[in-house]
Write a protein that holds these residues in place. Sequence first.
Motif, short mmCIF file in Angstrom:
data_model
loop_
_atom_site.label_atom_id
_atom_site.label_comp_id
_atom_site.label_asym_id
_atom_site.label_seq_id
_atom_site.Cartn_x
_atom_site.Cartn_y
_atom_site.Cartn_z
N SER A 289 0.83 -1.22 0.00
CA SER A 289 0.00 0.00 0.00
C SER A 289 0.86 1.27 0.00
CB SER A 289 -0.92 0.01 1.23
OG SER A 289 -0.15 0.19 2.40
N GLY A 290 2.19 1.11 0.12
CA GLY A 290 3.09 2.27 0.10
C GLY A 290 3.20 2.97 1.45
N THR A 291 2.65 2.35 2.50
CA THR A 291 2.72 2.97 3.83
C THR A 291 4.14 2.90 4.39
OG1 THR A 291 0.45 2.25 4.23
CG2 THR A 291 1.71 2.93 6.17
N ILE A 292 4.76 1.74 4.20
CA ILE A 292 6.15 1.57 4.65
C ILE A 292 7.00 1.18 3.45
CG2 ILE A 292 5.46 0.92 7.01
CD1 ILE A 292 6.21 -2.01 6.26
N ARG A 293 8.31 1.14 3.66
CA ARG A 293 9.23 0.85 2.57
C ARG A 293 10.21 -0.23 3.04
NH1 ARG A 293 12.58 6.14 0.94
NH2 ARG A 293 13.11 6.05 3.14
N ARG A 294 10.55 -1.14 2.15
CA ARG A 294 11.57 -2.13 2.51
C ARG A 294 12.94 -1.51 2.26
NH1 ARG A 294 10.06 -6.13 -0.42
NH2 ARG A 294 9.23 -7.61 1.09
N VAL A 295 13.75 -1.39 3.32
CA VAL A 295 15.08 -0.78 3.22
C VAL A 295 16.09 -1.84 2.80
CG1 VAL A 295 16.93 0.33 4.55
CG2 VAL A 295 14.55 0.96 4.98
N TYR A 296 15.92 -3.04 3.37
CA TYR A 296 16.78 -4.18 3.08
C TYR A 296 15.95 -5.40 3.47
CZ TYR A 296 21.23 -6.53 2.29
OH TYR A 296 22.23 -7.32 1.76
N SER B 289 15.80 9.59 1.91
CA SER B 289 16.56 8.35 2.18
C SER B 289 16.38 7.95 3.63
CB SER B 289 18.05 8.59 1.92
OG SER B 289 18.23 8.96 0.59
N PRO B 290 16.52 6.65 3.92
CA PRO B 290 16.40 6.21 5.32
C PRO B 290 17.52 6.81 6.18
CG PRO B 290 16.61 4.33 3.81
CD PRO B 290 16.79 5.55 3.00
N GLN C 263 28.43 -6.66 5.77
CA GLN C 263 28.26 -5.39 5.05
C GLN C 263 26.94 -5.43 4.29
OE1 GLN C 263 31.54 -3.61 2.80
NE2 GLN C 263 30.08 -3.10 1.19
N TYR C 264 26.22 -4.32 4.32
CA TYR C 264 24.94 -4.20 3.61
C TYR C 264 25.01 -2.96 2.72
CZ TYR C 264 23.55 -7.30 7.40
OH TYR C 264 23.48 -8.35 8.29
N ASP C 265 24.72 -3.13 1.45
CA ASP C 265 24.68 -1.99 0.53
C ASP C 265 23.26 -1.47 0.47
OD1 ASP C 265 27.42 -2.07 -0.21
OD2 ASP C 265 26.99 -3.88 -1.37
N ILE C 266 23.09 -0.23 0.91
CA ILE C 266 21.75 0.37 0.98
C ILE C 266 21.78 1.72 0.28
CG2 ILE C 266 19.99 1.27 2.56
CD1 ILE C 266 21.15 -0.81 4.61
N GLY C 267 21.06 1.81 -0.82
CA GLY C 267 21.05 3.09 -1.56
C GLY C 267 22.46 3.48 -1.97
#
Length: 202
Positions: free
Chosen positions: A45-52, A70-71, A119-123
């Motif tokens: 529904s676009g209420t929240i966003r998956r960051v990872y 951006s987060p 390590q996590y690549d985010i944006g």
Amino acid sequence: MQTIEEKIVSRIYGRGRGWVFCANDFAAEFERSTIDWVLYNLIASGTIRRVYRGVYDYPKFSELLQQELSPDFDQVAQAFARKFNWRIQPSGDAALNLLGLSTQVPGRLVYLSDGPNRQYDIGNYALEFKKSALKDVGFKYRESGLIVQALKALGKERVDKTIITAIRKQLDDTACKRVLKDTVTATGWVYETIKQVCRERG
């Protein structure tokens, strides 16, 4: 009666825009399968966003840019820490940024952790967790670790009156007492600097 979905949504709204979270944050109250189903619907529904994978945010929205921002990298790091039950401590540039001693958001943000190296690549940035000795991540208070890591990142030569004043502005008397007690195990010059920050308050 509120449905489970309404309860979870109400919790998310209650934390405000910018909050980053994982399913574990609701696990004490709800079944995991239900949480996953609700989060799936909220993403759709676009209420929240998956960051990872497994990490989400309730994004901040810029009226000026008419787009989601951006987060918040520090919130993302804390969500990972809760997800995996790690203790973490912002290091280097991340600590400088959070203390307002640097306005550049670096491409790589490093956190010390008592968990494994990850390590996590985010944006546009890489979030790195470095396995570290507990003495480096084991401060009782968040501000203690932030100040120690920021000072280490700067190095003794670069710590001047401007830096000391900038750090002092962020601590009240209570925080100073707490930090002084908490950082007694820090490297000699780092602890001397912290004493200087707190001694000259007021």
